[in-house]
Motif scaffolding. Structure first.
Motif, PDB file in Angstrom:
ATOM      1  N   LYS A  11       0.828  -1.207   0.000  1.00 20.74           N
ATOM      2  CA  LYS A  11       0.000   0.000   0.000  1.00 20.74           C
ATOM      3  C   LYS A  11       0.860   1.254   0.000  1.00 20.74           C
ATOM      4  O   LYS A  11       0.478   2.291  -0.549  1.00 20.74           O
ATOM      5  CB  LYS A  11      -0.939  -0.004   1.207  1.00 20.74           C
ATOM      6  N   SER A  12       2.011   1.168   0.629  1.00 21.26           N
ATOM      7  CA  SER A  12       2.956   2.291   0.615  1.00 21.26           C
ATOM      8  C   SER A  12       4.359   1.753   0.895  1.00 21.26           C
ATOM      9  O   SER A  12       4.518   0.675   1.478  1.00 21.26           O
ATOM     10  CB  SER A  12       2.575   3.348   1.660  1.00 21.26           C
ATOM     11  N   VAL A  16       5.576   6.539   0.772  1.00 21.18           N
ATOM     12  CA  VAL A  16       5.034   6.853  -0.556  1.00 21.18           C
ATOM     13  C   VAL A  16       3.881   5.910  -0.851  1.00 21.18           C
ATOM     14  O   VAL A  16       4.067   4.688  -0.904  1.00 21.18           O
ATOM     15  CB  VAL A  16       6.118   6.718  -1.646  1.00 21.18           C
ATOM     16  N   ALA A  17       2.689   6.460  -1.039  1.00 19.39           N
ATOM     17  CA  ALA A  17       1.519   5.638  -1.326  1.00 19.39           C
ATOM     18  C   ALA A  17       1.630   5.023  -2.719  1.00 19.39           C
ATOM     19  O   ALA A  17       2.022   5.686  -3.675  1.00 19.39           O
ATOM     20  CB  ALA A  17       0.252   6.474  -1.218  1.00 19.39           C
ATOM     21  N   VAL A  18       1.296   3.747  -2.820  1.00 18.57           N
ATOM     22  CA  VAL A  18       1.260   3.048  -4.103  1.00 18.57           C
ATOM     23  C   VAL A  18      -0.189   3.033  -4.574  1.00 18.57           C
ATOM     24  O   VAL A  18      -1.063   2.510  -3.870  1.00 18.57           O
ATOM     25  CB  VAL A  18       1.791   1.607  -3.962  1.00 18.57           C
ATOM     26  N   PRO A  19      -0.488   3.609  -5.735  1.00 20.81           N
ATOM     27  CA  PRO A  19      -1.879   3.673  -6.198  1.00 20.81           C
ATOM     28  C   PRO A  19      -2.526   2.292  -6.261  1.00 20.81           C
ATOM     29  O   PRO A  19      -1.902   1.314  -6.684  1.00 20.81           O
ATOM     30  CB  PRO A  19      -1.755   4.290  -7.595  1.00 20.81           C
ATOM     31  N   ALA A  48       9.100   5.128  -6.552  1.00 23.12           N
ATOM     32  CA  ALA A  48       9.314   5.477  -5.149  1.00 23.12           C
ATOM     33  C   ALA A  48      10.400   6.537  -4.990  1.00 23.12           C
ATOM     34  O   ALA A  48      10.217   7.521  -4.260  1.00 23.12           O
ATOM     35  CB  ALA A  48       9.684   4.225  -4.356  1.00 23.12           C
ATOM     36  N   PHE A  49      11.529   6.351  -5.661  1.00 17.03           N
ATOM     37  CA  PHE A  49      12.619   7.310  -5.519  1.00 17.03           C
ATOM     38  C   PHE A  49      12.242   8.673  -6.116  1.00 17.03           C
ATOM     39  O   PHE A  49      12.608   9.723  -5.570  1.00 17.03           O
ATOM     40  CB  PHE A  49      13.889   6.777  -6.176  1.00 17.03           C
ATOM     41  N   GLY A  50      11.522   8.648  -7.232  1.00 14.73           N
ATOM     42  CA  GLY A  50      11.075   9.913  -7.805  1.00 14.73           C
ATOM     43  C   GLY A  50      10.171  10.674  -6.868  1.00 14.73           C
ATOM     44  O   GLY A  50      10.326  11.887  -6.670  1.00 14.73           O
TER      45      GLY A  50
END
Length: 220
Positions: A11-12, A16-19, A48-50
């Protein structure tokens, strides 16, 4: 196997949240179905890094579009999406734009995905475009070349690498890029991949900028 990988999307990662949308999952699935493990993980680390790096600059983005562009940004390196003459960034951009349209995105949104992928290896250009385009460029540069990694906390880096391990990414990526150079050397003209081809492929048939300029049909 690949379906299980996509089903296990966190989920993150590192905050960073993962859509969790159907289109985002489909993009991850498309990448997983065609990519070796190291490349799939690279594409997800790019996201994630971006996000982590651009958040430091207070930049927001459309997370779904950024995730889709990140997940699909290297499709052009893979057989089903590779044309005989185009550079890999354009092949990948074309495939990803078609994916976006098929999944209900507008022409404008699909164009953002196209630009994000076509320009992801273009320093000094991608960062001047929309946020989603800049995020993919910055994320890919961080994961491949380490650009900006010192700005991400060690704990966040460790969490991203735990979610998507590198799996000998340097060696595997180098090998994959050389294979693309061998298959279509002329498509590498005036790109960074030409440097790889000339350094490692005997008889690499790709003109340099100097050779192209000298061959121009003018007397001076």
């Amino acid at each position: 196997m690949q379906a299980e990988i996509v089903a296990a999307l966190p989920k993150s990662v590192a905050g960073v949240a993962v859509p969790d949308t159907a289109a985002a999952k489909a993009a991850a699935r498309l990448c997983a179905e065609h990519s070796p493990g190291f490349l799939y993980n690279h594409c997800l680390r790019t996201y994630a890094f971006g996000r982590l790096l651009m958040a430091r600059q207070g930049m927001a983005c459309d997370a779904e579009l950024t995730f889709i562009a990140s997940a699909l940004h290297d499709l052009g390196l893979l057989e089903p999406f590779m044309t005989p003459t185009q550079r890999f960034e354009v092949d990948g951009a074309d495939a990803a734009r078609a994916f976006a349209l098929e999944h209900g995105f507008s022409d404008a949104e699909a164009d953002v995905v196209w630009d994000a992928i076509a320009l992801h290896t273009s320093p000094g250009i991608a960062v001047r475009k929309q946020a989603e385009i800049a995020f993919v460029h910055i994320g890919a540069g961080a994961d491949v070349c380490g650009l900006g990694m010192s700005l991400i906390s060690p704990d966040d880096v460790a969490e991203v690498l735990d979610a998507w391990p590198r799996l000998q990414c340097k060696t595997q990526f180098h090998r994959l890029m050389l294979e693309v150079c061998r298959r279509k050397p002329q498509a590498q003209a005036l790109t960074f991949t030409a440097e790889l081809g000339r350094a490692h492929i005997h008889g690499f048939a790709c003109p340099t900028f100097e050779q192209l300029m000298a061959a121009a049909p003018f007397d001076e």
